[in-house]
Design an enzyme around this catalytic site. Structure first.
Site, mmCIF file in Angstrom:
data_model
loop_
_atom_site.group_PDB
_atom_site.id
_atom_site.type_symbol
_atom_site.label_atom_id
_atom_site.label_comp_id
_atom_site.label_asym_id
_atom_site.label_seq_id
_atom_site.Cartn_x
_atom_site.Cartn_y
_atom_site.Cartn_z
ATOM 1 C CE LYS A 39 -0.043 3.289 4.743
ATOM 2 N NZ LYS A 39 0.081 3.402 6.186
ATOM 3 C CD GLU A 92 -3.506 -2.230 7.504
ATOM 4 O OE1 GLU A 92 -2.421 -2.521 7.012
ATOM 5 O OE2 GLU A 92 -4.108 -1.175 7.251
ATOM 6 C CG ASN A 94 -1.669 1.254 1.459
ATOM 7 O OD1 ASN A 94 -1.776 2.087 0.547
ATOM 8 N ND2 ASN A 94 -2.219 1.414 2.653
ATOM 9 N N GLY A 154 4.946 1.248 4.544
ATOM 10 C CA GLY A 154 6.287 1.797 4.346
ATOM 11 C C GLY A 154 7.261 0.864 3.644
ATOM 12 C CB SER A 164 5.253 -1.848 11.994
ATOM 13 O OG SER A 164 4.900 -0.486 12.237
ATOM 14 C CG HIS A 222 -5.755 2.194 5.312
ATOM 15 N ND1 HIS A 222 -5.299 3.144 6.202
ATOM 16 C CD2 HIS A 222 -4.746 1.291 5.166
ATOM 17 C CE1 HIS A 222 -4.061 2.820 6.568
ATOM 18 N NE2 HIS A 222 -3.700 1.704 5.949
ATOM 19 C CD GLU A 233 -2.647 5.675 6.775
ATOM 20 O OE1 GLU A 233 -2.617 5.674 5.533
ATOM 21 O OE2 GLU A 233 -1.739 5.177 7.470
ATOM 22 N N GLY A 242 2.794 2.306 10.660
ATOM 23 C CA GLY A 242 3.825 3.315 10.461
ATOM 24 C C GLY A 242 4.594 3.706 11.710
HETATM 25 P P1 PGA Z 1 2.915 0.289 7.573
HETATM 26 O O1 PGA Z 1 1.447 0.537 6.988
HETATM 27 O O2 PGA Z 1 3.392 -1.031 6.985
HETATM 28 O O3 PGA Z 1 3.728 1.456 7.073
HETATM 29 O O4 PGA Z 1 2.810 0.223 9.041
HETATM 30 C C1 PGA Z 1 0.539 -0.526 6.852
HETATM 31 C C2 PGA Z 1 -0.759 -0.025 6.275
HETATM 32 O O5 PGA Z 1 -1.220 1.079 6.657
HETATM 33 O O6 PGA Z 1 -1.376 -0.694 5.425
#
Ligand code: PGA
Length: 248
Positions: free
Chosen positions: A13, A165, A11, A232, A210, A95, A97, A171
């Site tokens: 983002k 998640e 992803n 990330g 993460s 998601h 976010e 993140g």
């Molecule tokens: P992250 O994000 O691997 O950077 O923690 C995961 C996600 O939001 O799908």
């Protein structure tokens, strides 16, 4: 024995310019005959070009969100049909976010998953608790509520993937303990069984938050963890391929 094909999905983002498509090309080259499914969910601006790059390979290209409607007066939004038309095969919905930045409710997420199916896309539906909810031991209750509210009728193992998640793990470099991940995934499968019946046993449940090459083997090896949703660490092909290599 039930087998579920592992899915490792990136992803990106709101990251990536056209120059970043070299990373997509490197992932395509690197997965070769991977024994798991590999997807990258890109900003809308990159989907068409990445999909044409990936054509003929095992790499699946997807979007990160879609509007419930197929078309109309919704400035700035993108429909599932547009993602499919650009060559995308899946779309992330719900998601955290989006839930946080845009106030998306379970009911809206549910309608987005239905929109994904209408356009022939696989819906990767995200659920997960906040830090405060975990601290107050509400995690399992939150997951139950989100599954009841955001998984549409008609969900099957073919049209739906769940991504667990924990919001506080996204993140941050923090991850739940292996026991906590296993507990959450087992609980999700139980609640999904109440919601959609026997198909739940075949439905993939990804872990996200993460994930990186150094923890992927342990996380992907847990019971009921059928893959990963990676933020990330999906931006650089070398890291992402390290996670793909860890997939069982
Ligand atoms: P992250 O994000 O691997 O950077 O923690 C995961 C996600 O939001 O799908």
């Amino acid at each position: 024995m039930v087998t579920r094909r592992t899915l490792v999905a990136g992803n990106w983002k709101m990251n990536g310019l056209r120059a970043s498509l070299t990373e997509v090309a490197a992932v395509k080259a690197g997965i070769g005959t991977a024994t798991c499914d590999v997807a990258i969910c890109l900003p809308a601006t990159l989907i068409a070009e990445a999909a044409s790059q990936a054509a003929g390979s095992a790499l699946i290209i997807g979007g990160q969100d879609c509007h419930p409607a197929a078309a109309g007066a919704h400035t700035g939004d993108i429909s599932a049909e547009m993602i499919a038309d650009a060559g995308g095969k899946l779309v992330i919905v719900g998601h955290s976010e989006r839930r946080t930045d845009h106030g998306e409710t379970d009911a809206l997420v549910r309608s987005k998953a239905e929109a994904a199916w209408r356009a022939g896309l696989l819906a990767v539906l995200c659920i997960g608790e906040t830090e405060a909810e975990r601290r107050s031991s509400a995690t399992l209750e939150v997951l139950k509520r989100q599954i009841a509210g955001s998984v549409p009728n008609g969900a099957t193992s073919v049209n739906l993937v769940i991504a667990y998640e924990p919001v506080w793990a996204i993140g941050t470099g923090l991850t739940p303990s292996e026991g906590d991940i296993a507990e959450a995934h087992a609980h999700i499968r139980l609640r999904l069984t109440e919601r959609i019946g026997a198909e739940a046993a075949l439905t993939r449940i990804l872990y996200g938050g993460s994930v990186k090459p150094s923890n992927a083997v342990a996380i992907l090896g847990l019971d009921d963890v059928d893959g990963a949703l990676v933020g990330g660490a999906s931006l650089k092909a070398v890291d992402f391929l390290g996670i793909v290599a860890a997939a069982k």
